[in-house]
Design an enzyme around this catalytic site. Structure first.
Site, PDB file in Angstrom:
ATOM      1  N   CYS A  35       0.546  -1.251   0.083  1.00 45.90           N
ATOM      2  CA  CYS A  35      -0.064  -0.112  -0.101  1.00 45.90           C
ATOM      3  C   CYS A  35       0.830   1.249  -0.186  1.00 45.90           C
ATOM      4  CB  CYS A  35      -1.283   0.180   1.390  1.00 45.90           C
ATOM      5  SG  CYS A  35      -2.795  -0.912   0.949  1.00 45.90           S
ATOM      6  N   HIS A  79      -5.630  -1.444  -2.771  1.00 47.66           N
ATOM      7  CA  HIS A  79      -5.658  -2.457  -1.658  1.00 47.66           C
ATOM      8  C   HIS A  79      -6.556  -3.728  -2.038  1.00 47.66           C
ATOM      9  CE1 HIS A  79      -3.656  -5.163   1.343  1.00 47.66           C
ATOM     10  NE2 HIS A  79      -4.884  -5.640   1.685  1.00 47.66           N
ATOM     11  N   ASN A 119       1.117 -14.621  -9.004  1.00 46.86           N
ATOM     12  CA  ASN A 119       0.662 -15.168  -8.425  1.00 46.86           C
ATOM     13  C   ASN A 119      -0.831 -15.275  -7.598  1.00 46.86           C
ATOM     14  OD1 ASN A 119       2.910 -17.631  -9.243  1.00 46.86           O
ATOM     15  ND2 ASN A 119       3.333 -16.605  -7.768  1.00 46.86           N
ATOM     16  N   HIS A 132      -0.956  -8.064  -7.540  1.00 47.91           N
ATOM     17  CA  HIS A 132       0.297  -7.299  -7.849  1.00 47.91           C
ATOM     18  C   HIS A 132       1.305  -8.324  -8.962  1.00 47.91           C
ATOM     19  CE1 HIS A 132       1.726  -9.753  -4.415  1.00 47.91           C
ATOM     20  NE2 HIS A 132       2.584 -10.106  -4.585  1.00 47.91           N
ATOM     21  N   GLN A 134       5.062 -10.451 -10.162  1.00 51.25           N
ATOM     22  CA  GLN A 134       6.762 -10.432  -9.692  1.00 51.25           C
ATOM     23  C   GLN A 134       7.453 -10.525 -11.394  1.00 51.25           C
ATOM     24  OE1 GLN A 134       8.407 -12.612  -6.525  1.00 51.25           O
ATOM     25  NE2 GLN A 134       5.807 -13.638  -5.992  1.00 51.25           N
TER      26      GLN A 134
HETATM   27 ZN   LIG Z   1      -1.933  -3.420  -0.256  1.00 58.14          ZN
END
Ligand SMILES: [Zn+2]
Ligand SMILES: [Zn+2]
Ligand SMILES: [Zn+2]
Length: 311
Positions: A35, A79, A119, A132, A134
């Site tokens: 965040c 988030h 993932n 998110h 990677q």
């Molecule tokens: Zn977050």
């Protein structure tokens, strides 16, 4: 530092990244390290009170300079949500960020293969819920891209181009298409709801794509994740990987090749049941599946239609 060891029996590299044991594990939303750092709030990995997309070095890297790279790509400063719920322009911007990272990491001497991946869900070991992905930069050419290069050799041309032609000719497993991108459940899928997203034109990497192709690639990826979420009416866990041209010389005899495509491997075979990799898959390398790809494609097309109605 992590350590690479060559496993002779499997002819593969194993990376030992011992420090990863100390990774942050499923923190509460108030302590999310992805965040933004809000005024008066705890300091996170991102020292700004708002951002669009953020990329930074993984604090618990499996690979690091001078032997590769590990980065985190945060899709949004919100988030909640997922790749599917990002505004369309934000998803499109993510394609440009991927392209930029592929170019930067791929230009490094120590990076031979750039793998962008996501993932999603605790079922595939996610430790942070914030949307998110990677990026790993491998200091060698890993086995899966090696197999894809070998497929090009065996088929005497680009394998993804040939497979796409076949899927379009058969049609039954195609679940989504637009002007530049096609998504289908592959003929020999390993996972019940595996989906491959392929550029219609032969594009070795994101760098070779036209802006319109990146825009429609993002639209396709969002549609697939929406279909997944609608399938069992729950957030659908998956592993998503971006396969592109290797960024270093390929092993002797193999010309550099590659065709940008994205593969989704979802572990669910029903709303509640997970597919486990067990005796046959681990010991023999042979997947046993209880769902035919044609059936999955029908279910996913229906789910896609439901998701479009809800939108
Ligand atoms: Zn977050
Ligand atoms: Zn191709
Ligand atoms: Zn692939």
């Amino acid at each position: 530092m992590s350590e690479l060891r060559f496993n002779e029996l499997r002819a593969e590299q194993i990376a030992y990244a011992i420090h990863r044991q100390e990774r942050t594990f499923l923190p509460s939303a108030g302590r999310c390290p992805l965040c933004p750092t809000r005024p008066g709030g705890p300091e996170t990995e991102i020292p700004f009170d708002r951002f669009e997309i953020a990329v930074f070095d993984n604090r618990f890297p499996a690979f690091e300079q001078p032997l590769g790279a590990a980065e985190v790509v945060v899709y949004t400063d919100s988030h909640e949500g997922s790749l599917a719920t990002l505004p369309a322009e934000q998803a499109e911007a993510l394609m440009w960020v991927w392209r930029h990272r592929y170019r930067e990491l791929g230009a490094r001497e120590d990076v031979h293969y750039v793998l962008i991946f996501e993932n999603r869900g605790v079922e595939v070991g996610v430790t942070l819920h914030h949307p998110h992905g990677q990026i790993y930069g491998y200091p060698f050419l890993p086995p899966v891209p090696q197999l894809e290069l070998a497929a090009d050799q065996r088929l005497q041309g680009c394998a993804p181009c040939a497979l796409l032609r076949e899927e379009l000719a058969v049609g039954r497993r195609v679940i989504y298409e637009n002007e530049h991108v096609v998504a289908y459940v592959p003929y020999a899928a390993r996972w019940a709801y595996e989906v491959h997203v392929v550029l219609r034109e032969h594009r070795p990497s994101l760098l070779a794509c036209e802006p319109a192709e990146l825009e429609l690639l993002a639209a396709c990826l969002q549609s697939i994740v929406r279909a997944y979420d609608a399938l069992f009416d729950r957030p659908f866990p998956y592993v998503m990987v971006v396969h592109q041209q290797p960024t270093a010389p390929t092993p002797s005899g193999l010309p550099p090749s590659g065709h940008l495509h994205i593969e989704f491997y979802p572990p669910l075979r029903t709303a509640e049941k997970l597919k486990y990799l067990a005796g046959s898959e681990q010991g023999a390398g042979t997947f046993i599946s209880d769902t035919l790809p044609e059936r999955s494609a029908t279910s996913l097309r229906e789910a896609l239609a439901r998701a479009a109605e809800q939108a």
